[in-house]
Design a protein around this motif. Structure first.
Motif, PDB file in Angstrom:
ATOM      1  N   PRO A  52      -2.553   8.027 -15.092  1.00  0.00           N
ATOM      2  CA  PRO A  52      -1.574   8.153 -14.007  1.00  0.00           C
ATOM      3  C   PRO A  52      -2.202   8.300 -12.622  1.00  0.00           C
ATOM      4  CG  PRO A  52      -1.454  10.025 -15.503  1.00  0.00           C
ATOM      5  CD  PRO A  52      -2.377   9.042 -16.112  1.00  0.00           C
ATOM      6  N   LEU A  53      -3.394   8.858 -12.551  1.00  0.00           N
ATOM      7  CA  LEU A  53      -4.094   8.942 -11.271  1.00  0.00           C
ATOM      8  C   LEU A  53      -4.336   7.549 -10.714  1.00  0.00           C
ATOM      9  CD1 LEU A  53      -5.737  10.493  -9.093  1.00  0.00           C
ATOM     10  CD2 LEU A  53      -7.698  10.261 -10.608  1.00  0.00           C
ATOM     11  N   TRP A  54      -4.831   6.662 -11.559  1.00  0.00           N
ATOM     12  CA  TRP A  54      -5.120   5.290 -11.119  1.00  0.00           C
ATOM     13  C   TRP A  54      -3.836   4.493 -10.908  1.00  0.00           C
ATOM     14  CZ3 TRP A  54      -9.378   5.475  -8.959  1.00  0.00           C
ATOM     15  CH2 TRP A  54     -10.444   6.198  -9.482  1.00  0.00           C
ATOM     16  N   ALA A  55      -2.835   4.729 -11.742  1.00  0.00           N
ATOM     17  CA  ALA A  55      -1.560   4.032 -11.555  1.00  0.00           C
ATOM     18  C   ALA A  55      -0.953   4.392 -10.196  1.00  0.00           C
ATOM     19  CB  ALA A  55      -0.587   4.396 -12.681  1.00  0.00           C
ATOM     20  N   THR A  56      -0.989   5.669  -9.873  1.00  0.00           N
ATOM     21  CA  THR A  56      -0.451   6.111  -8.586  1.00  0.00           C
ATOM     22  C   THR A  56      -1.269   5.545  -7.434  1.00  0.00           C
ATOM     23  OG1 THR A  56       0.356   8.139  -9.641  1.00  0.00           O
ATOM     24  CG2 THR A  56       0.239   8.132  -7.244  1.00  0.00           C
ATOM     25  N   CYS A  57      -2.585   5.576  -7.558  1.00  0.00           N
ATOM     26  CA  CYS A  57      -3.442   5.015  -6.504  1.00  0.00           C
ATOM     27  C   CYS A  57      -3.175   3.521  -6.308  1.00  0.00           C
ATOM     28  CB  CYS A  57      -4.911   5.250  -6.820  1.00  0.00           C
ATOM     29  SG  CYS A  57      -5.431   6.958  -6.629  1.00  0.00           S
ATOM     30  N   LEU A  58      -3.026   2.794  -7.400  1.00  0.00           N
ATOM     31  CA  LEU A  58      -2.743   1.359  -7.292  1.00  0.00           C
ATOM     32  C   LEU A  58      -1.399   1.115  -6.614  1.00  0.00           C
ATOM     33  CD1 LEU A  58      -4.039   0.040 -10.732  1.00  0.00           C
ATOM     34  CD2 LEU A  58      -5.000  -0.424  -8.465  1.00  0.00           C
ATOM     35  N   ILE A  59      -0.413   1.929  -6.955  1.00  0.00           N
ATOM     36  CA  ILE A  59       0.903   1.779  -6.318  1.00  0.00           C
ATOM     37  C   ILE A  59       0.782   2.024  -4.823  1.00  0.00           C
ATOM     38  CG2 ILE A  59       3.212   2.774  -6.148  1.00  0.00           C
ATOM     39  CD1 ILE A  59       3.016   3.230  -9.230  1.00  0.00           C
ATOM     40  N   TYR A  60       0.053   3.078  -4.440  1.00  0.00           N
ATOM     41  CA  TYR A  60      -0.158   3.361  -3.015  1.00  0.00           C
ATOM     42  C   TYR A  60      -0.878   2.206  -2.321  1.00  0.00           C
ATOM     43  CZ  TYR A  60       1.247   8.282  -2.745  1.00  0.00           C
ATOM     44  OH  TYR A  60       1.954   9.448  -2.722  1.00  0.00           O
ATOM     45  N   LEU A  61      -1.894   1.650  -2.960  1.00  0.00           N
ATOM     46  CA  LEU A  61      -2.639   0.550  -2.354  1.00  0.00           C
ATOM     47  C   LEU A  61      -1.764  -0.688  -2.160  1.00  0.00           C
ATOM     48  CD1 LEU A  61      -6.091   0.865  -4.137  1.00  0.00           C
ATOM     49  CD2 LEU A  61      -5.581   1.263  -1.716  1.00  0.00           C
ATOM     50  N   VAL A  62      -0.944  -0.991  -3.151  1.00  0.00           N
ATOM     51  CA  VAL A  62      -0.051  -2.148  -3.034  1.00  0.00           C
ATOM     52  C   VAL A  62       0.936  -1.939  -1.891  1.00  0.00           C
ATOM     53  CG1 VAL A  62       1.826  -3.398  -4.196  1.00  0.00           C
ATOM     54  CG2 VAL A  62      -0.300  -2.897  -5.423  1.00  0.00           C
ATOM     55  N   ILE A  63       1.510  -0.750  -1.819  1.00  0.00           N
ATOM     56  CA  ILE A  63       2.464  -0.454  -0.745  1.00  0.00           C
ATOM     57  C   ILE A  63       1.775  -0.494   0.614  1.00  0.00           C
ATOM     58  CG2 ILE A  63       3.957   1.341   0.239  1.00  0.00           C
ATOM     59  CD1 ILE A  63       5.121  -0.107  -2.217  1.00  0.00           C
ATOM     60  N   ALA A  64       0.574   0.074   0.715  1.00  0.00           N
ATOM     61  CA  ALA A  64      -0.159   0.066   1.991  1.00  0.00           C
ATOM     62  C   ALA A  64      -0.495  -1.363   2.409  1.00  0.00           C
ATOM     63  CB  ALA A  64      -1.422   0.907   1.875  1.00  0.00           C
ATOM     64  N   ALA A  65      -0.903  -2.180   1.449  1.00  0.00           N
ATOM     65  CA  ALA A  65      -1.209  -3.580   1.771  1.00  0.00           C
ATOM     66  C   ALA A  65       0.046  -4.326   2.218  1.00  0.00           C
ATOM     67  CB  ALA A  65      -1.844  -4.268   0.561  1.00  0.00           C
ATOM     68  N   ALA A  66       1.155  -4.092   1.519  1.00  0.00           N
ATOM     69  CA  ALA A  66       2.408  -4.751   1.899  1.00  0.00           C
ATOM     70  C   ALA A  66       2.856  -4.294   3.283  1.00  0.00           C
ATOM     71  CB  ALA A  66       3.493  -4.452   0.864  1.00  0.00           C
ATOM     72  N   MET A  67       2.732  -2.993   3.556  1.00  0.00           N
ATOM     73  CA  MET A  67       3.086  -2.504   4.897  1.00  0.00           C
ATOM     74  C   MET A  67       2.184  -3.115   5.955  1.00  0.00           C
ATOM     75  SD  MET A  67       4.051   1.530   4.659  1.00  0.00           S
ATOM     76  CE  MET A  67       3.731   1.709   6.396  1.00  0.00           C
ATOM     77  N   GLY A  68       0.906  -3.227   5.635  1.00  0.00           N
ATOM     78  CA  GLY A  68      -0.030  -3.799   6.587  1.00  0.00           C
ATOM     79  C   GLY A  68       0.294  -5.239   6.927  1.00  0.00           C
ATOM     80  N   LEU A  69       0.818  -5.960   5.947  1.00  0.00           N
ATOM     81  CA  LEU A  69       1.158  -7.365   6.172  1.00  0.00           C
ATOM     82  C   LEU A  69       2.556  -7.561   6.758  1.00  0.00           C
ATOM     83  CD1 LEU A  69      -0.289  -8.905   2.893  1.00  0.00           C
ATOM     84  CD2 LEU A  69      -1.241  -9.079   5.205  1.00  0.00           C
TER      85      LEU A  69
END
Length: 189
Positions: free
Chosen positions: A31-48
């Protein structure tokens, strides 16, 4: 009535939110990595998609610390529901701050958007006492779904603890405020 149903729907969504993380963990992704991946995807989408949104972090640097604190809380919750008894975890995390709702929306999708709109709709139209009692149904949804899906067992002391929490909330909701200013008077909206 619509306001109360909106709050119950919000509680339902949050009450079963543990299940996807259990499923992801059962497939081997911590779950640590799942949460981190979700955050990264959201951050990348926000960045774009919303480049201007990052200006808020430049204008208010403390937002980054708030985001880290909120993220840590979500990591703790996601990890706890995959490792522990869902009912106990939900009871312990029930008082998570409001900003975790916003992160849940970012992390877990549009179902949470509708749930959060329901929360805002219901809470704006009911008294705080009524809202707090109705929102306790989240504990009910989490408990029933975790038992029904085989993730928890309902023991007498957990039932007693949950009953005492609900009893305390109902008691405080029906307590009268002395004098003319009765806090149970609903707003006309």
């Amino acid at each position: 009535m619509q306001a109360a149903l909106a709050l119950v729907f919000n509680a339902f969504v949050w009450g079963i939110s543990w299940f996807p993380f259990r499923q992801i963990a059962s497939h081997g992704l911590h779950p640590l990595w799942a949460t981190c991946l979700i955050y990264l995807v959201i951050a990348a989408a926000m960045g774009l998609l919303r480049r201007h949104a990052w200006k808020g972090f430049a204008a208010f640097p403390m937002l980054a610390l708030l985001g880290l604190a909120a993220g840590s809380t979500n990591v703790g919750f996601n990890w706890a529901v995959t490792q522990g008894d869902v009912v106990r975890v939900v009871l312990l995390f029930y008082l998570m701050p409001l900003w975790s709702v916003l992160l849940g929306w970012l992390l877990l999708g549009t179902g949470f958007v509708f749930a959060n709109v329901c929360l805002q709709y219901g809470a704006a139209r009911l008294t705080a006492a009524a809202t707090s009692v109705i929102m306790l149904s989240e504990v009910l949804f989490a408990s029933v779904s975790s038992v029904a899906l085989g993730a928890a067992t309902m023991e007498p002391r957990i039932l007693l603890g949950g009953a005492l929490i609900v009893l305390g909330a109902v008691w405080s909701a029906f307590a009268r405020t002395p004098g003319r200013s009765d806090d149970r008077a609903s707003s006309p909206t």
